[in-house]
Enzyme design. Structure first.
Site, PDB file in Angstrom:
ATOM      1  CG  HIS A  99      -1.770  -1.281   1.738  1.00 34.89           C
ATOM      2  ND1 HIS A  99      -1.563  -2.165   1.824  1.00 34.89           N
ATOM      3  CD2 HIS A  99      -2.832  -1.342   1.020  1.00 34.89           C
ATOM      4  CE1 HIS A  99      -2.077  -3.113   2.797  1.00 34.89           C
ATOM      5  NE2 HIS A  99      -3.673  -2.346   1.932  1.00 34.89           N
ATOM      6  CG  ASP A 111       1.949  -0.736   3.477  1.00 40.10           C
ATOM      7  OD1 ASP A 111       0.879  -0.434   4.384  1.00 40.10           O
ATOM      8  OD2 ASP A 111       1.266  -1.697   2.653  1.00 40.10           O
ATOM      9  CG  ASP A 118      -4.953 -10.651   8.024  1.00 42.20           C
ATOM     10  OD1 ASP A 118      -5.708 -11.981   6.726  1.00 42.20           O
ATOM     11  OD2 ASP A 118      -4.650  -9.951   7.795  1.00 42.20           O
ATOM     12  CG  ASP A 167      -4.384 -10.973  -0.798  1.00 41.79           C
ATOM     13  OD1 ASP A 167      -3.082 -10.242  -1.772  1.00 41.79           O
ATOM     14  OD2 ASP A 167      -4.285  -9.673   0.273  1.00 41.79           O
TER      15      ASP A 167
HETATM   16  C1  XUL Z   1      -7.559  -6.527   4.543  1.00 42.47           C
HETATM   17  C2  XUL Z   1      -6.675  -6.950   3.108  1.00 42.47           C
HETATM   18  C3  XUL Z   1      -5.345  -5.852   2.438  1.00 42.47           C
HETATM   19  C4  XUL Z   1      -5.783  -5.844   1.326  1.00 42.47           C
HETATM   20  C5  XUL Z   1      -4.979  -4.786   0.369  1.00 42.47           C
HETATM   21  O1  XUL Z   1      -8.496  -7.409   4.199  1.00 42.47           O
HETATM   22  O2  XUL Z   1      -6.641  -7.897   2.572  1.00 42.47           O
HETATM   23  O3  XUL Z   1      -4.849  -6.100   3.515  1.00 42.47           O
HETATM   24  O4  XUL Z   1      -5.082  -6.929   0.577  1.00 42.47           O
HETATM   25  O5  XUL Z   1      -5.188  -3.440   1.129  1.00 42.47           O
HETATM   26 CO    CO Z   2      -5.505  -9.027   1.598  1.00 47.01          CO
END
Ligand code: XUL
Ligand code: CO
Length: 441
Positions: A100, A103, A309, A296
């Site tokens: 981001h 970041d 996460d 992700d």
């Molecule tokens: C939030 C998330 C973020 C996105 C990027 O849940 O996953 O980190 O991956 O903005």
């Molecule tokens: Co994400």
């Protein structure tokens, strides 16, 4: 250059029998699987936010891990983060990173100053990448959900001024992504959702979100960006109702606003779980609709209803994920970003490496199992056989558009009861075959 992890050497591949925690058991970057190296197949990426910035802060307490990188001045810290990130990627054989804007460099007093300092850090990364072309940017994004100005949304804010500010921020983040040669740009609508319809004009908010995306695509293409745009679906958190609920919802949105040719999906494992889907379901919806883009990778805790996460270690999940990725034709511009963080109690520098090793090994194992599933062929054959009635006779006529409702009525009247045309779904047998293939490795 200063080393941030002096006591950690480059992580070697030592194979499944090794007991050295700082070694890969399954991820062997140059091993060829399915005609390509594991490095090319998996395209692992480091997430700048969790790895370089996430210190374990949660709503019940302060950080537990030191992510100051030894610097108090914010520009010096931003550059130290870059050096440390490159060291981590190097030592873990990770070729890509995702970021981001904030970041890389925080907000300063004005947008102009924020942009100026941001440019300095982006230029610093560009220099490091020029010195080591093996390091690449998988995707960039703008953090349009953190600052108080985004409390009611960014593209979906009731304030046109906030919309304009978000557009300016996204424009700059696209510039940075292009400068760093990124092959993807992500929209995760952190605050694009609502808490109550009592204060929300949902129709206008969605129209505006689409307007912002259209402007972003047009701008990026006008400056020569040829990479992908992704939307990352998530059903809830931080808002109660996130607009990008899941892949199916996002597809409806993209088609309504004519954006479906411009966007693919960045599927996040635990976002799927939060939507009460499996990770594989979300990947399958994306694949079947030609919008699979990037991943992700993380895992949630099924006993918890929020976004934990966690680094992924569930090999069933990684195997079925890689099965979908292979069937979708593999990663093109996308890759496998670890949007994952070590637990708050795993606070040491070594834990960064141990967490990535766990996640990378889980995916390497998943990749191997996925190829075994495909080579073995029992599961694919079962599915093909189950739908065999669509290749001949009345099934083929329906598919070819040759059968009318009247034809089908005539057919059904002549045929009589059809329950006998069904065979068992054999779910238990198939689950057992999956186990057999996984553990027969
Ligand atoms: C939030 C998330 C973020 C996105 C990027 O849940 O996953 O980190 O991956 O903005
Ligand atoms: Co994400």
């Amino acid at each position: 250059m200063a080393q941030y992890f002096e006591n950690i050497a480059k992580i070697p591949y030592e194979g499944k029998d090794s007991t050295n925690p700082l070694s890969f058991k399954y991820y062997n970057p140059d091993e060829v699987i399915g005609g390509k190296t594991m490095r090319e197949q998996l395209k692992f990426a480091l997430s700048w936010w969790h790895t370089m910035g996430g210190d374990g802060t949660d709503m019940f307490g302060c950080g537990t891990a030191d992510k100051t990188w030894g610097e108090t001045d914010s520009i010096a810290r931003a550059k130290a983060k870059v050096d440390a990130a490159f060291e981590i990627m190097d030592k873990l054989s990770i070729d890509y990173f995702c970021f981001h804007d904030r970041d890389l460099s925080p907000e300063y007093g004005t947008l102009a100053e924020t942009n100026e300092k941001f440019d300095e850090v982006v230029d610093y990364i560009a220099e490091k990448m020029a010195a080591d072309p093996t390091k690449k940017c998988l995707w960039g994004t703008a953090k349009c959900f953190d600052h108080p100005r985004y409390m009611h949304g960014a593209g979906t804010s009731p304030s046109a001024d906030v919309f304009a500010y978000a557009a300016a921020q996204i424009k700059k983040a696209i510039d940075a992504t292009v400068k760093l040669g990124g092959s993807g740009y992500v929209f995760w609508g952190g605050r694009e959702g609502y808490e109550t319809l009592l204060n929300t004009n949902m129709g206008l908010e969605l129209d505006n979100m689409a307007r912002l995306m259209r402007m972003a695509v047009d701008y990026a293409r006008s400056i020569g960006y040829t990479g992908d745009f992704y939307i990352e679906p998530k059903p809830k958190e931080p808002t109660k109702h996130q607009y990008d609920f899941d892949t199916a919802t996002v597809l409806g949105f993209l088609r309504k606003y004519g954006l479906d040719k411009d966007f693919k999906m960045n599927i996040e494992a635990n976002h799927a779980t939060l939507a009460q889907h499996t990770f594989q379901h979300e990947l399958r919806v994306a694949r079947d609709n030609g919008v699979f883009g990037s991943i992700d990778a993380n895992q949630g805790d099924t006993l918890l209803g929020w976004d934990t996460d966690q680094f992924p270690t569930n090999v069933y999940e990684t195997a079925l994920c890689m099965y979908e990725v292979i069937k979708a034709g593999g990663f093109v511009n996308g890759g496998l970003n670890f949007d994952a963080k070590a637990r708050r109690g795993s606070y040491t520098k070594e834990d960064i490496f141990l967490s990535y090793i766990a996640g990378m090994d889980a995916f390497a194992l998943g990749l191997k199992i996925a190829y075994k599933l495909i080579e073995d062929g029992r599961l694919d054959k079962f599915v093909d056989d189950r739908y065999a009635s669509w290749s001949t006779g009345i099934g083929k006529d329906i598919i070819d558009g040759k059968a009318t409702m009247a034809d089908l009525e005539k057919y059904a009247l002549e045929k009589g009861e059809v329950t006998d045309s069904l065979s068992s779904g054999r779910q238990e047998m198939l689950e057992s075959i999956l186990n057999n293939i996984m553990f027969g490795l």
